[in-house]
Motif scaffolding. Structure first.
Motif, PDB file in Angstrom:
ATOM      1  N   GLY A 278      22.647  11.053 -11.795  1.00 42.94           N
ATOM      2  CA  GLY A 278      21.423  10.660 -12.486  1.00 42.94           C
ATOM      3  C   GLY A 278      20.207  11.390 -11.959  1.00 42.94           C
ATOM      4  N   TRP A 279      20.189  11.640 -10.647  1.00 42.10           N
ATOM      5  CA  TRP A 279      19.093  12.394 -10.036  1.00 42.10           C
ATOM      6  C   TRP A 279      19.014  13.796 -10.634  1.00 42.10           C
ATOM      7  CZ3 TRP A 279      15.636  10.810  -6.201  1.00 42.10           C
ATOM      8  CH2 TRP A 279      14.896  11.810  -5.580  1.00 42.10           C
ATOM      9  N   ALA A 280      20.183  14.422 -10.800  1.00 40.93           N
ATOM     10  CA  ALA A 280      20.203  15.776 -11.361  1.00 40.93           C
ATOM     11  C   ALA A 280      19.837  15.768 -12.838  1.00 40.93           C
ATOM     12  CB  ALA A 280      21.585  16.400 -11.160  1.00 40.93           C
ATOM     13  N   VAL A 281      20.327  14.791 -13.574  1.00 43.46           N
ATOM     14  CA  VAL A 281      19.990  14.708 -14.997  1.00 43.46           C
ATOM     15  C   VAL A 281      18.474  14.573 -15.182  1.00 43.46           C
ATOM     16  CG1 VAL A 281      20.204  13.266 -17.063  1.00 43.46           C
ATOM     17  CG2 VAL A 281      22.231  13.803 -15.693  1.00 43.46           C
ATOM     18  N   ALA A 282      17.839  13.825 -14.276  1.00 44.55           N
ATOM     19  CA  ALA A 282      16.389  13.637 -14.351  1.00 44.55           C
ATOM     20  C   ALA A 282      15.610  14.814 -13.767  1.00 44.55           C
ATOM     21  CB  ALA A 282      15.993  12.352 -13.629  1.00 44.55           C
ATOM     22  N   ARG A 283      16.313  15.841 -13.241  1.00 46.45           N
ATOM     23  CA  ARG A 283      15.699  17.052 -12.684  1.00 46.45           C
ATOM     24  C   ARG A 283      14.744  16.708 -11.551  1.00 46.45           C
ATOM     25  NH1 ARG A 283      12.994  20.191 -17.407  1.00 46.45           N
ATOM     26  NH2 ARG A 283      12.663  21.698 -15.721  1.00 46.45           N
ATOM     27  N   ARG A 284      15.198  15.855 -10.668  1.00 48.79           N
ATOM     28  CA  ARG A 284      14.405  15.483  -9.504  1.00 48.79           C
ATOM     29  C   ARG A 284      14.395  16.624  -8.488  1.00 48.79           C
ATOM     30  NH1 ARG A 284      11.354  11.019 -10.763  1.00 48.79           N
ATOM     31  NH2 ARG A 284      12.638   9.441 -11.800  1.00 48.79           N
ATOM     32  N   PRO A 285      13.471  16.565  -7.506  1.00 51.75           N
ATOM     33  CA  PRO A 285      13.431  17.627  -6.490  1.00 51.75           C
ATOM     34  C   PRO A 285      14.736  17.708  -5.696  1.00 51.75           C
ATOM     35  CG  PRO A 285      11.400  16.336  -6.462  1.00 51.75           C
ATOM     36  CD  PRO A 285      12.337  15.630  -7.385  1.00 51.75           C
ATOM     37  N   ALA A 286      15.087  18.915  -5.279  1.00 49.85           N
ATOM     38  CA  ALA A 286      16.288  19.181  -4.481  1.00 49.85           C
ATOM     39  C   ALA A 286      17.560  18.727  -5.186  1.00 49.85           C
ATOM     40  CB  ALA A 286      16.177  18.512  -3.110  1.00 49.85           C
ATOM     41  N   ALA A 287      17.555  18.769  -6.499  1.00 52.31           N
ATOM     42  CA  ALA A 287      18.725  18.310  -7.251  1.00 52.31           C
ATOM     43  C   ALA A 287      19.956  19.149  -6.949  1.00 52.31           C
ATOM     44  CB  ALA A 287      18.425  18.321  -8.749  1.00 52.31           C
ATOM     45  N   ASP A 288      19.777  20.445  -6.696  1.00 50.58           N
ATOM     46  CA  ASP A 288      20.919  21.310  -6.420  1.00 50.58           C
ATOM     47  C   ASP A 288      21.623  20.882  -5.132  1.00 50.58           C
ATOM     48  OD1 ASP A 288      20.148  22.718  -8.654  1.00 50.58           O
ATOM     49  OD2 ASP A 288      19.005  24.203  -7.519  1.00 50.58           O
ATOM     50  N   PHE A 289      20.853  20.629  -4.085  1.00 46.82           N
ATOM     51  CA  PHE A 289      21.442  20.202  -2.819  1.00 46.82           C
ATOM     52  C   PHE A 289      22.083  18.828  -2.952  1.00 46.82           C
ATOM     53  CE2 PHE A 289      21.066  17.991   1.284  1.00 46.82           C
ATOM     54  CZ  PHE A 289      21.945  18.770   2.019  1.00 46.82           C
ATOM     55  N   VAL A 290      21.447  17.939  -3.693  1.00 49.31           N
ATOM     56  CA  VAL A 290      21.998  16.604  -3.899  1.00 49.31           C
ATOM     57  C   VAL A 290      23.344  16.688  -4.612  1.00 49.31           C
ATOM     58  CG1 VAL A 290      21.659  14.424  -5.130  1.00 49.31           C
ATOM     59  CG2 VAL A 290      19.773  15.432  -3.847  1.00 49.31           C
ATOM     60  N   LEU A 291      23.445  17.587  -5.604  1.00 52.57           N
ATOM     61  CA  LEU A 291      24.716  17.780  -6.297  1.00 52.57           C
ATOM     62  C   LEU A 291      25.806  18.232  -5.331  1.00 52.57           C
ATOM     63  CD1 LEU A 291      23.794  19.622  -9.635  1.00 52.57           C
ATOM     64  CD2 LEU A 291      24.723  17.320  -9.400  1.00 52.57           C
ATOM     65  N   ALA A 292      25.485  19.236  -4.509  1.00 50.48           N
ATOM     66  CA  ALA A 292      26.482  19.769  -3.590  1.00 50.48           C
ATOM     67  C   ALA A 292      26.916  18.731  -2.567  1.00 50.48           C
ATOM     68  CB  ALA A 292      25.938  21.013  -2.890  1.00 50.48           C
ATOM     69  N   LEU A 293      25.965  18.003  -2.018  1.00 55.16           N
ATOM     70  CA  LEU A 293      26.285  16.996  -0.998  1.00 55.16           C
ATOM     71  C   LEU A 293      27.112  15.856  -1.579  1.00 55.16           C
ATOM     72  CD1 LEU A 293      25.981  15.972   1.882  1.00 55.16           C
ATOM     73  CD2 LEU A 293      23.819  14.901   1.194  1.00 55.16           C
ATOM     74  N   ALA A 294      26.663  15.306  -2.710  1.00 51.81           N
ATOM     75  CA  ALA A 294      27.399  14.191  -3.317  1.00 51.81           C
ATOM     76  C   ALA A 294      28.784  14.637  -3.778  1.00 51.81           C
ATOM     77  CB  ALA A 294      26.600  13.629  -4.497  1.00 51.81           C
ATOM     78  N   GLY A 295      28.875  15.869  -4.303  1.00 58.12           N
ATOM     79  CA  GLY A 295      30.179  16.366  -4.726  1.00 58.12           C
ATOM     80  C   GLY A 295      31.141  16.512  -3.568  1.00 58.12           C
ATOM     81  N   ALA A 296      30.646  17.000  -2.422  1.00 58.23           N
ATOM     82  CA  ALA A 296      31.500  17.140  -1.241  1.00 58.23           C
ATOM     83  C   ALA A 296      31.990  15.780  -0.755  1.00 58.23           C
ATOM     84  CB  ALA A 296      30.733  17.862  -0.139  1.00 58.23           C
ATOM     85  N   CYS A 297      31.091  14.808  -0.714  1.00 53.81           N
ATOM     86  CA  CYS A 297      31.490  13.463  -0.291  1.00 53.81           C
ATOM     87  C   CYS A 297      32.543  12.883  -1.236  1.00 53.81           C
ATOM     88  CB  CYS A 297      30.273  12.550  -0.241  1.00 53.81           C
ATOM     89  SG  CYS A 297      29.047  13.003   1.014  1.00 53.81           S
ATOM     90  N   LEU A 298      32.313  13.052  -2.530  1.00 53.77           N
ATOM     91  CA  LEU A 298      33.251  12.524  -3.519  1.00 53.77           C
ATOM     92  C   LEU A 298      34.622  13.172  -3.363  1.00 53.77           C
ATOM     93  CD1 LEU A 298      33.394  10.644  -6.031  1.00 53.77           C
ATOM     94  CD2 LEU A 298      32.919  12.667  -7.408  1.00 53.77           C
TER      95      LEU A 298
END
Length: 364
Positions: A278-298
């Motif tokens: 949802g953070w990435a869909v909303a284009r929040r700051p640092a969305a790219d890093f958030v995607l990578a971090l959450a994806g790795a955890c998942l």
């Protein structure tokens, strides 16, 4: 993002991954040795003669049997040598410390050393182990414990085989009762198509990170990867919930308690992936890093911890093995794909932010 912050982000991501590698394996700790998947299906067919108020079922992908006694009488589970082993009733749950089954059933492998005090011929010595009317235990009579497959399976591994029809003696008051069930071998699935599907999905999602971030296509790609990650997080929550239900949790309170006690990190990982998407869909700051971090955890906490599901016929879930494999494949696609897309976008942003060399006056 400049090169220095990017390096710090990558180091942080690597540290998180190393930490998760240590907790991914023990993330699911219901019965300590509950299987992540198996090719043997344990089914309970009933109690003979029928006893209203007694319910029995197989839990943890068949690794344990569960007996619930709603009557006003004590019911005993009989051990391997005919001795009283467990007792459950209005006063709670007790185990006979003189019964060898008390120790042999500590683990799924049944390899616990027997103490000198274990004697099936001795008078029972009861020890209280719970105040509920519910008891769960490993039972070797309902399991296949040999290192190899049964002979009929070795001769024809392409179809299901009835390994045995098993019975576990019970005693309801003074009356003998039998718990009956079946043990079947189910051909395992071919994991290759699932790995192919996961790989193609990862390539498709990861390729979205190649689109320029400042363009309309790049913005749509970011939102698309975020949506995929959110769906993968929802699939992870379903995987976690399925394991909890298969472990025998009942009612909303029981499920929530089980999740908090044994599956808190996988649950938070799934919910975090939904939030990160949802953070990435909303284009929040640092969305790219958030995607990578959450994806790795998942990927690590839910995906890697459940890879056995892709190659085993019976999954630790209340639904079919096919549904479990679809959910896990979705988790892997979303997790690894988000890591790839996020890192590609971070790399592109670093290159765009790098200072350009000054023009050489001699060449002008």
């Amino acid at each position: 993002m400049t090169p220095a912050p990017l390096r710090r982000a990558v180091l942080l991501l690597a540290a998180v991954l190393l930490g998760l590698l240590g907790c991914a394996a023990p993330a699911y700790a219901h019965g300590a040795d509950a299987p992540d998947g198996t090719d043997y299906r344990t089914m309970v067919t009933g109690i003979t003669p029928a006893r209203p108020g007694l319910t029995v079922r197989a839990v943890e992908a068949g690794a344990r049997l569960e007996l619930v006694n709603h009557t006003d009488r004590d019911v005993e589970v009989i051990g391997y040598s005919g001795e009283p082993y467990l007792r459950v009733g209005p006063g709670g749950v007790y185990e006979n410390v003189r019964s060898p089954a008390t120790y042999l059933n500590r683990t799924l492998a049944g390899d616990t050393a027997l103490p000198a005090t274990a004697d099936p011929a001795a008078a029972p010595q009861w020890r209280r182990i719970g105040d509920d009317r519910r008891v769960r235990w490993h039972d070797q009579r309902a399991l296949w414990r040999e290192s190899g497959v049964p002979a009929p399976v070795a001769a024809d591994p392409g179809r299901e085989h009835r390994v045995r029809e098993w019975t576990v003696p019970l005693r309801d008051g003074d009356e003998p009762v039998e718990l009956r069930g079946t043990l079947d071998w189910v051909p395992p699935p071919d994991p290759y198509p699932w790995w192919v599907a996961a790989t193609l999905g990862v390539l498709l999602v990861g390729a979205a990170g190649l689109l320029p971030a400042g363009t309309g296509a790049g913005t749509r790609a970011l939102r698309g990867v975020g949506a995929v990650l959110a769906l993968g997080g929802a699939a992870a929550v379903a995987v976690v919930l399925g394991r909890e239900l298969d472990a025998g949790a009942q009612g909303v309170g029981g499920v929530l308690l089980g999740l908090a006690a044994g599956q808190l990190w996988p649950l938070l990982t799934g919910l975090g992936a939904v939030a990160a998407g949802g953070w990435a869909v909303a284009r929040r700051p640092a969305a790219d890093f958030v995607l990578a971090l959450a994806g790795a955890c998942l990927t690590l906490v839910v995906g890697v911890a459940n890879l056995t599901v892709l190659s085993r016929a019976v999954a630790p879930a209340p639904w079919s093995g096919g549904v479990a494999r679809v959910l896990l494949t979705g988790v892997l696609v979303a997790g690894v794909g988000a890591v790839a897309a996020g890192l590609l976008r971070l790399h592109a942003a670093t290159r765009a932010a790098a200072p350009r060399p000054a023009a050489d006056p001699a060449r002008t």
